[in-house]
Scaffold this active site. Structure first.
Site, short mmCIF file in Angstrom:
data_model
loop_
_atom_site.label_atom_id
_atom_site.label_comp_id
_atom_site.label_asym_id
_atom_site.label_seq_id
_atom_site.Cartn_x
_atom_site.Cartn_y
_atom_site.Cartn_z
N ASP A 1 0.83 -1.19 0.00
CA ASP A 1 0.00 0.00 0.00
C ASP A 1 0.88 1.26 0.00
O ASP A 1 1.87 1.34 0.73
CB ASP A 1 -0.89 -0.01 1.25
CG ASP A 1 -1.80 1.17 1.35
OD1 ASP A 1 -2.71 1.28 0.50
OD2 ASP A 1 -1.61 2.00 2.26
N GLU B 1 1.56 -0.49 -5.04
CA GLU B 1 0.66 0.61 -5.33
C GLU B 1 1.59 1.82 -5.46
O GLU B 1 1.98 2.43 -4.46
CB GLU B 1 -0.36 0.82 -4.22
CG GLU B 1 -1.35 1.93 -4.55
CD GLU B 1 -2.27 2.25 -3.37
OE1 GLU B 1 -3.47 2.49 -3.63
OE2 GLU B 1 -1.81 2.28 -2.23
#
Length: 706
Positions: free
Chosen positions: A353, A390
């Protein structure tokens, strides 16, 4: 991930503690590591890092509900400290023992130090937590207790599946949300064990991997001791990176989540499904300078976090603080954590993330070849795992196509946006659409990467569901309690005449057609497709595009949709099956537009509606391509012909002359009524190479050569 407010905790005041006890003399180990709580035959070894602590204690509890420890073990700063590592063995403790750390030291925020001698501290290497935050009347934050874990488990011969990334179809899902609804028909709803009950469904869908939204420990919907907080449903607020979330276990035995998580992984592997974890190494739930002290802050704040000169926190995560990932101590912790999940839990891969934060040095500057990113890529124990970034953060970094090296795949945000814009009918995106279908060579080929480094997605947990993408033009997030300010305002969505649900048959039909168009494009593209859980049955969040706090029917999988929207489910299953059967859709090298020998179809060729070479400068909404089998040795490979039209009126297409010598059978027609929308037995109608084909508005057809 979307940003959310950080809860504020009061600074703890002093309290009276039980009488301290010195550790009893026992045989010393030759080495004070590894970190955490490690079981030995005669007790438990505790080891924790702190450079600036002046004293260290282990607090031992009898029960999860105990507010105060039954025993305090004071570490000797002479005999129990090795450099900056505090290590002691407490005899007679066994698996299941409950503990916290507690550290004395300077409280000097301007120097980045925030020791609080009465704080109860979660072990950064804790392998499980138990209980909840306990309400406070004395100013002391009492977080969940750490659990001593015995990692022994009967894996029954299970090992990593080692499926090539290029062969993968990823299903992003929430452990709790998959089975929490009363419609889920499981005796263990919302748990790791509940997921096992849905393995037959996942297998029938045809996905090869589940990507689990965060399962590291995070605060649940509970009081922090000062005021209520919103439900933390998504879990992007970590507090213990080595521990599976206690909120997803069945029962309440401390540490039971460890075996239950392993059981889930073992059973998924037995069904041929890999497990990828969404990991959040960019911030923690301790928040900013007004946030609580329950772990890293109270052990070595200025090492674990990026701090400012005035004692605050750099906030590249948008969540109050930023983990100092390229400090050697923190880098080592993340390194150990990934190995822990790979070895002890048989995890097959990780999605990082806000991974651009991992590319920032200790000053917060983006740097080339960041040490942590390189360490993850080169670690030999992670060599068989999938590593996905990401590739952006909340401070403006956007590295899609340029993140790291050959080991790293990326969530392709450009793919998401271009596919949405094309099917919405935007002008001037036909060329971008072709580039995304072909694997995004513009992003990944210059650095020597391959099509499978592009994780293609149209929807994810963050944003609209597929159903909402074709049903809403505006976000509807009022239920989040932030006056609709949260969530992305740029969604490239459309409602086709009515905002939200409608009974108008023409709109309902068009929305379902658009959903099929996008699912088809996703599964016919080079690269690795990712589907978010529920899109295959048109799950809705009623226009909420940031449901991070919606631990309710808004987010949960409604299993009644499996029957209600069985047409969409059947369609998705069959297109997945086709993708898995066709090597032309899963190439490991970029398309070249050339053939391997004269007279053969090129690996790809693009055409306009007349069957002529396409004019990429045109504003047409139509595109066709032929995928040939050259350069492929797999006998299952067959040429594929695709027509796409995102305009509002029907469009006539001509089969390109180079493809007219083949016999083409219809496989997919998104404008047709079921069951003629997909032909899983490859027995669809045959088209003549010399007769035009008329596509309805907003539709896609795919043909396969016999």
């Amino acid at each position: 991930m979307q940003l959310q407010a950080t809860s504020l905790f009061a600074r703890p005041a002093g309290i009276v503690m039980p009488q301290k006890q010195s550790a009893q003399p026992i045989p010393q180990f030759n080495y004070p590591l590894p970190y955490g709580a490690i079981l030995h035959d005669h007790g438990v070894q505790f080891a924790v890092y702190s450079r600036s602590a002046t004293a260290m204690r282990v607090l031992i509890y009898n029960r999860v509900s105990d507010r105060e420890p039954s025993k305090i073990v004071e570490l000797d700063p002479i005999n129990d400290r090795w450099g900056d590592i505090w290590s002691v063995v407490v005899p007679d403790l066994k698996a299941g023992a409950l503990y916290h750390f507690q550290a004395d030291g300077p409280y000097e925020p301007a120097k980045g130090l925030r020791f609080q001698k009465n704080a109860r501290l979660i072990d950064p290497y804790a392998r499980a937590l138990a209980g909840k935050y306990q309400r406070s009347s004395d100013g002391v934050v009492r977080p969940p207790k750490c659990v001593v874990v015995d990692d022994t488990f009967d894996w029954q011969g299970d090992r990593h599946l080692r499926r090539p990334l290029a062969e993968s179809i990823i299903y992003e899902m929430h452990v709790r949300g998959l089975t929490r609804s009363s419609t889920s028909d499981t005796n263990q709803p919302g748990t790791y064990l509940g997921v096992i009950d849905k393995i037959p469904y996942l297998k029938s869908l045809g996905v090869t991997a589940v990507e689990l939204m965060p399962v590291h420990e995070f605060p649940m919907a509970e009081s922090d001791g000062s005021k209520p907080r919103r439900s933390n449903y998504w879990g992007y607020d970590p507090m213990a990176f080595f521990a599976p979330h206690r909120g997803y276990m069945h029962g309440n035995k401390p540490g039971a989540q460890v075996d239950q998580f392993k059981t889930m992984v073992r059973e998924l592997h037995a069904a041929g499904i890999e497990v990828i974890l969404d990991v959040v190494f960019n911030h923690t739930s301790e928040g900013n300078e007004h946030g609580p002290t329950f772990s890293f802050k109270g052990l070595q704040n200025n090492v674990y976090y990026m701090t400012t000169e005035d004692g605050g926190y750099k906030n590249y995560s948008g969540c109050g603080n930023t983990v100092n990932g390229n400090h050697p101590i923190v880098r080592e912790m993340i390194f150990h954590c990934l190995r822990h999940w790979v070895y002890n839990y048989h995890i097959d891969g990780f999605r990082f993330d806000l991974a651009s934060i991992l590319s920032r040095n200790r000053k917060g500057e983006l740097v080339p070849n960041p040490p942590l990113v390189e360490l993850i890529a080169e670690d030999p124990m992670l060599a068989d795992t999938k590593i996905i970034a990401e590739a952006w953060d909340a401070a403006g970094a956007y590295q899609v196509g340029t993140f790291a090296n050959l080991r790293w795949a990326e969530w392709n945000g450009h793919y998401r946006d271009d596919i949405r814009r094309y099917w919405r009918g935007d002008f001037g995106v036909t060329g971008a659409m072709a580039t995304r279908l072909a694997g995004s060579s513009d992003l990944y080929q210059p650095s020597g990467r391959s099509p499978y480094h592009s994780i293609n997605f149209i929807t994810s947990h963050d944003g609209y569901t597929l159903n909402d993408l074709v049903s809403y033009e505006r976000k509807h997030n009022l239920d989040n309690g932030e006056d609709n300010r949260d969530g992305d305002n740029n969604n490239y969505s459309a409602n086709y005449g009515v905002e939200g649900p409608t009974r108008r048959a023409a709109i309902v039909s068009l929305r379902q057609r658009q959903a099929k168009n996008m699912i088809s494009a996703l599964l016919l593209s080079q690269g690795v497709p990712m589907i978010v859980s529920g899109d295959e049955v048109l799950r809705t969040q009623r226009g909420n595009n940031n449901a991070y706090c919606q631990d309710n029917a808004t987010s949960w999988f409604d299993w009644r949709l499996v029957e209600r929207n069985d047409e969409m489910l059947r369609f998705t299953r069959e297109v997945i099956a086709f993708r898995r059967s066709q090597p032309v859709l899963r190439r490991q090298k970029f398309l070249t537009g050339t053939a391997s020998r004269p007279g053969e179809l090129p690996d790809v060729s693009w055409y306009g509606v007349e069957g002529q070479s396409i004019d990429w400068e045109s504003t047409f909404h139509s595109l066709s391509c032929v995928l040939g089998t050259c350069w492929l040795e797999d006998p299952a490979a067959r040429p594929v012909l695709i027509f796409m039209h995102s305009g509002g009126q029907p469009q006539e297409f001509h089969v390109p002359e180079t493809a007219r010598q083949l016999k083409w059978r219809l496989l997919i027609d998104t404008a047709a009524e079921a069951p003629k929308d997909v032909y899983p037995k490859h027995d669809g109608p045959v088209i003549s190479g010399h007769s035009p084909v008329t596509l309805d508005h907003h539709s896609l057809r795919c043909y396969v050569a016999e």
